[in-house]
Design a protein around this motif. Structure first.
Motif, PDB file in Angstrom:
ATOM      1  N   MET A 193      41.606  67.644  24.439  1.00  0.00           N
ATOM      2  CA  MET A 193      43.012  68.046  24.346  1.00  0.00           C
ATOM      3  C   MET A 193      43.647  67.547  23.046  1.00  0.00           C
ATOM      4  O   MET A 193      44.315  68.302  22.340  1.00  0.00           O
ATOM      5  CB  MET A 193      43.797  67.525  25.544  1.00  0.00           C
ATOM      6  N   GLU A 194      43.418  66.299  22.701  1.00  0.00           N
ATOM      7  CA  GLU A 194      43.999  65.740  21.470  1.00  0.00           C
ATOM      8  C   GLU A 194      43.427  66.433  20.238  1.00  0.00           C
ATOM      9  O   GLU A 194      44.154  66.738  19.285  1.00  0.00           O
ATOM     10  CB  GLU A 194      43.749  64.237  21.409  1.00  0.00           C
ATOM     11  N   LEU A 195      42.138  66.698  20.231  1.00  0.00           N
ATOM     12  CA  LEU A 195      41.511  67.383  19.103  1.00  0.00           C
ATOM     13  C   LEU A 195      42.055  68.799  18.955  1.00  0.00           C
ATOM     14  O   LEU A 195      42.384  69.231  17.843  1.00  0.00           O
ATOM     15  CB  LEU A 195      39.993  67.426  19.273  1.00  0.00           C
ATOM     16  N   SER A 196      42.191  69.512  20.048  1.00  0.00           N
ATOM     17  CA  SER A 196      42.738  70.876  19.986  1.00  0.00           C
ATOM     18  C   SER A 196      44.160  70.870  19.451  1.00  0.00           C
ATOM     19  O   SER A 196      44.538  71.718  18.643  1.00  0.00           O
ATOM     20  CB  SER A 196      42.681  71.531  21.366  1.00  0.00           C
ATOM     21  N   ARG A 197      44.937  69.899  19.867  1.00  0.00           N
ATOM     22  CA  ARG A 197      46.309  69.762  19.358  1.00  0.00           C
ATOM     23  C   ARG A 197      46.289  69.524  17.846  1.00  0.00           C
ATOM     24  O   ARG A 197      47.046  70.132  17.093  1.00  0.00           O
ATOM     25  CB  ARG A 197      47.014  68.608  20.086  1.00  0.00           C
ATOM     26  N   TYR A 198      45.408  68.642  17.401  1.00  0.00           N
ATOM     27  CA  TYR A 198      45.277  68.360  15.969  1.00  0.00           C
ATOM     28  C   TYR A 198      44.923  69.634  15.194  1.00  0.00           C
ATOM     29  O   TYR A 198      45.526  69.930  14.165  1.00  0.00           O
ATOM     30  CB  TYR A 198      44.205  67.296  15.737  1.00  0.00           C
ATOM     31  N   VAL A 199      43.964  70.387  15.697  1.00  0.00           N
ATOM     32  CA  VAL A 199      43.483  71.580  14.990  1.00  0.00           C
ATOM     33  C   VAL A 199      44.581  72.632  14.882  1.00  0.00           C
ATOM     34  O   VAL A 199      44.852  73.149  13.801  1.00  0.00           O
ATOM     35  CB  VAL A 199      42.222  72.150  15.671  1.00  0.00           C
ATOM     36  N   VAL A 200      45.242  72.961  15.971  1.00  0.00           N
ATOM     37  CA  VAL A 200      46.240  74.033  15.915  1.00  0.00           C
ATOM     38  C   VAL A 200      47.511  73.616  15.182  1.00  0.00           C
ATOM     39  O   VAL A 200      48.236  74.468  14.669  1.00  0.00           O
ATOM     40  CB  VAL A 200      46.569  74.621  17.301  1.00  0.00           C
ATOM     41  N   LEU A 201      47.784  72.319  15.100  1.00  0.00           N
ATOM     42  CA  LEU A 201      48.972  71.858  14.374  1.00  0.00           C
ATOM     43  C   LEU A 201      48.689  71.560  12.898  1.00  0.00           C
ATOM     44  O   LEU A 201      49.595  71.208  12.152  1.00  0.00           O
ATOM     45  CB  LEU A 201      49.565  70.618  15.048  1.00  0.00           C
ATOM     46  N   ASN A 202      47.449  71.731  12.466  1.00  0.00           N
ATOM     47  CA  ASN A 202      47.079  71.460  11.078  1.00  0.00           C
ATOM     48  C   ASN A 202      47.959  72.203  10.076  1.00  0.00           C
ATOM     49  O   ASN A 202      48.435  71.590   9.114  1.00  0.00           O
ATOM     50  CB  ASN A 202      45.593  71.775  10.870  1.00  0.00           C
ATOM     51  N   PRO A 203      48.236  73.499  10.258  1.00  0.00           N
ATOM     52  CA  PRO A 203      49.107  74.183   9.286  1.00  0.00           C
ATOM     53  C   PRO A 203      50.526  73.629   9.248  1.00  0.00           C
ATOM     54  O   PRO A 203      51.163  73.618   8.202  1.00  0.00           O
ATOM     55  CB  PRO A 203      49.124  75.633   9.766  1.00  0.00           C
ATOM     56  N   VAL A 204      51.012  73.163  10.370  1.00  0.00           N
ATOM     57  CA  VAL A 204      52.363  72.604  10.423  1.00  0.00           C
ATOM     58  C   VAL A 204      52.430  71.343   9.572  1.00  0.00           C
ATOM     59  O   VAL A 204      53.341  71.157   8.769  1.00  0.00           O
ATOM     60  CB  VAL A 204      52.771  72.311  11.888  1.00  0.00           C
ATOM     61  N   ARG A 205      51.425  70.477   9.719  1.00  0.00           N
ATOM     62  CA  ARG A 205      51.407  69.225   8.963  1.00  0.00           C
ATOM     63  C   ARG A 205      51.102  69.447   7.483  1.00  0.00           C
ATOM     64  O   ARG A 205      51.666  68.787   6.623  1.00  0.00           O
ATOM     65  CB  ARG A 205      50.375  68.280   9.560  1.00  0.00           C
ATOM     66  N   LYS A 206      50.189  70.354   7.182  1.00  0.00           N
ATOM     67  CA  LYS A 206      49.707  70.500   5.801  1.00  0.00           C
ATOM     68  C   LYS A 206      50.555  71.419   4.938  1.00  0.00           C
ATOM     69  O   LYS A 206      50.617  71.240   3.734  1.00  0.00           O
ATOM     70  CB  LYS A 206      48.262  71.026   5.794  1.00  0.00           C
ATOM     71  N   THR A 207      51.165  72.452   5.532  1.00  0.00           N
ATOM     72  CA  THR A 207      51.861  73.437   4.699  1.00  0.00           C
ATOM     73  C   THR A 207      53.334  73.578   5.016  1.00  0.00           C
ATOM     74  O   THR A 207      54.042  74.284   4.318  1.00  0.00           O
ATOM     75  CB  THR A 207      51.205  74.817   4.823  1.00  0.00           C
ATOM     76  N   GLY A 208      53.775  72.979   6.102  1.00  0.00           N
ATOM     77  CA  GLY A 208      55.190  73.029   6.422  1.00  0.00           C
ATOM     78  C   GLY A 208      55.625  74.270   7.179  1.00  0.00           C
ATOM     79  O   GLY A 208      56.823  74.502   7.308  1.00  0.00           O
ATOM     80  N   VAL A 209      54.693  75.099   7.675  1.00  0.00           N
ATOM     81  CA  VAL A 209      55.136  76.209   8.512  1.00  0.00           C
ATOM     82  C   VAL A 209      55.818  75.623   9.739  1.00  0.00           C
ATOM     83  O   VAL A 209      55.554  74.489  10.133  1.00  0.00           O
ATOM     84  CB  VAL A 209      53.968  77.151   8.928  1.00  0.00           C
ATOM     85  N   ARG A 210      56.706  76.385  10.337  1.00  0.00           N
ATOM     86  CA  ARG A 210      57.509  75.857  11.444  1.00  0.00           C
ATOM     87  C   ARG A 210      56.740  75.698  12.744  1.00  0.00           C
ATOM     88  O   ARG A 210      57.029  74.824  13.537  1.00  0.00           O
ATOM     89  CB  ARG A 210      58.722  76.748  11.680  1.00  0.00           C
ATOM     90  N   LYS A 211      55.760  76.574  12.972  1.00  0.00           N
ATOM     91  CA  LYS A 211      54.996  76.496  14.225  1.00  0.00           C
ATOM     92  C   LYS A 211      53.624  77.102  14.020  1.00  0.00           C
ATOM     93  O   LYS A 211      53.432  77.934  13.132  1.00  0.00           O
ATOM     94  CB  LYS A 211      55.724  77.199  15.365  1.00  0.00           C
ATOM     95  N   PRO A 212      52.654  76.716  14.827  1.00  0.00           N
ATOM     96  CA  PRO A 212      51.311  77.287  14.712  1.00  0.00           C
ATOM     97  C   PRO A 212      51.357  78.794  14.931  1.00  0.00           C
ATOM     98  O   PRO A 212      52.167  79.298  15.703  1.00  0.00           O
ATOM     99  CB  PRO A 212      50.530  76.617  15.840  1.00  0.00           C
ATOM    100  N   GLY A 213      50.505  79.505  14.219  1.00  0.00           N
ATOM    101  CA  GLY A 213      50.414  80.945  14.401  1.00  0.00           C
ATOM    102  C   GLY A 213      51.511  81.732  13.721  1.00  0.00           C
ATOM    103  O   GLY A 213      51.636  82.924  13.926  1.00  0.00           O
ATOM    104  N   SER A 214      52.307  81.089  12.870  1.00  0.00           N
ATOM    105  CA  SER A 214      53.410  81.808  12.241  1.00  0.00           C
ATOM    106  C   SER A 214      52.998  82.457  10.919  1.00  0.00           C
ATOM    107  O   SER A 214      53.827  82.968  10.207  1.00  0.00           O
ATOM    108  CB  SER A 214      54.596  80.877  12.015  1.00  0.00           C
ATOM    109  N   GLY A 215      51.707  82.458  10.612  1.00  0.00           N
ATOM    110  CA  GLY A 215      51.227  83.124   9.407  1.00  0.00           C
ATOM    111  C   GLY A 215      49.764  82.811   9.204  1.00  0.00           C
ATOM    112  O   GLY A 215      49.373  81.661   9.244  1.00  0.00           O
ATOM    113  N   LEU A 216      48.966  83.840   8.996  1.00  0.00           N
ATOM    114  CA  LEU A 216      47.534  83.630   8.819  1.00  0.00           C
ATOM    115  C   LEU A 216      47.207  82.863   7.564  1.00  0.00           C
ATOM    116  O   LEU A 216      46.218  82.160   7.493  1.00  0.00           O
ATOM    117  CB  LEU A 216      46.800  84.976   8.795  1.00  0.00           C
ATOM    118  N   ASP A 217      48.008  82.981   6.529  1.00  0.00           N
ATOM    119  CA  ASP A 217      47.672  82.306   5.280  1.00  0.00           C
ATOM    120  C   ASP A 217      48.228  80.901   5.208  1.00  0.00           C
ATOM    121  O   ASP A 217      48.203  80.269   4.182  1.00  0.00           O
ATOM    122  CB  ASP A 217      48.146  83.122   4.078  1.00  0.00           C
ATOM    123  N   SER A 218      48.707  80.382   6.289  1.00  0.00           N
ATOM    124  CA  SER A 218      49.249  79.036   6.312  1.00  0.00           C
ATOM    125  C   SER A 218      48.173  78.007   6.357  1.00  0.00           C
ATOM    126  O   SER A 218      47.140  78.186   6.882  1.00  0.00           O
ATOM    127  CB  SER A 218      50.142  78.863   7.529  1.00  0.00           C
TER     128      SER A 218
END
Length: 139
Positions: free
Chosen positions: A114-139
């Motif tokens: 569960m923790e690993l899955s959370r880390y993976v899907v939130l990676n774009p939020v932490r690294k690129t500043g998108v607002r939420k996971p899945g908000s852009g493929l190029d994030s």
């Protein structure tokens, strides 16, 4: 000196990452993300993989992969190899797309999935500043 062998067994769970050569993009256009996911689906079908979560970033990807048949290396060779061939053909290029060997960390499914899955899907939020996971493929 040879590199260490991967630990592979039926039912193993891995956090897999692979980065673009020289940290360059491995996806140039939105269609490339779709191409990668198509190849991943083919690999999952052929090798009986289960993907628990994934994240495609511009120059790397993360997968949480379960291998019911203990065949991570064979599947990764297919995934990175076929995607590289299709990417190179599409852009008229030759040579390596990925930087070195992919990383695969063996994960304790009961304690860390569960923790690993959370880390993976939130990676774009932490690294690129998108607002939420899945908000852009190029994030």
């Amino acid at each position: 000196m040879s590199r260490p062998l991967r630990i592979e067994y039926a039912g193993a769970l891995y956090h897999v990452t692979s980065r673009g050569n020289e940290r360059k993009p491995i996806y140039r256009e939105e269609v490339d993300f779709c191409l990668f996911l198509d190849v991943l689906a083919e690999v999952c079908h052929r090798f009986n993989w289960v993907i628990h979560s994934w994240c495609l970033m511009t120059n790397h990807y993360h997968l949480v992969v379960e291998t019911p048949d203990g065949n991570l290396s064979a599947g990764m060779r297919q995934l990175n190899g076929v995607y590289t061939k299709r990417f190179n053909r599409r852009y008229g290029r030759v040579g390596h797309l990925f930087q070195g060997r992919y990383k695969a960390i063996l994960v304790d499914k009961s304690a860390y999935l569960m923790e690993l899955s959370r880390y993976v899907v939130l990676n774009p939020v932490r690294k690129t500043g998108v607002r939420k996971p899945g908000s852009g493929l190029d994030s």
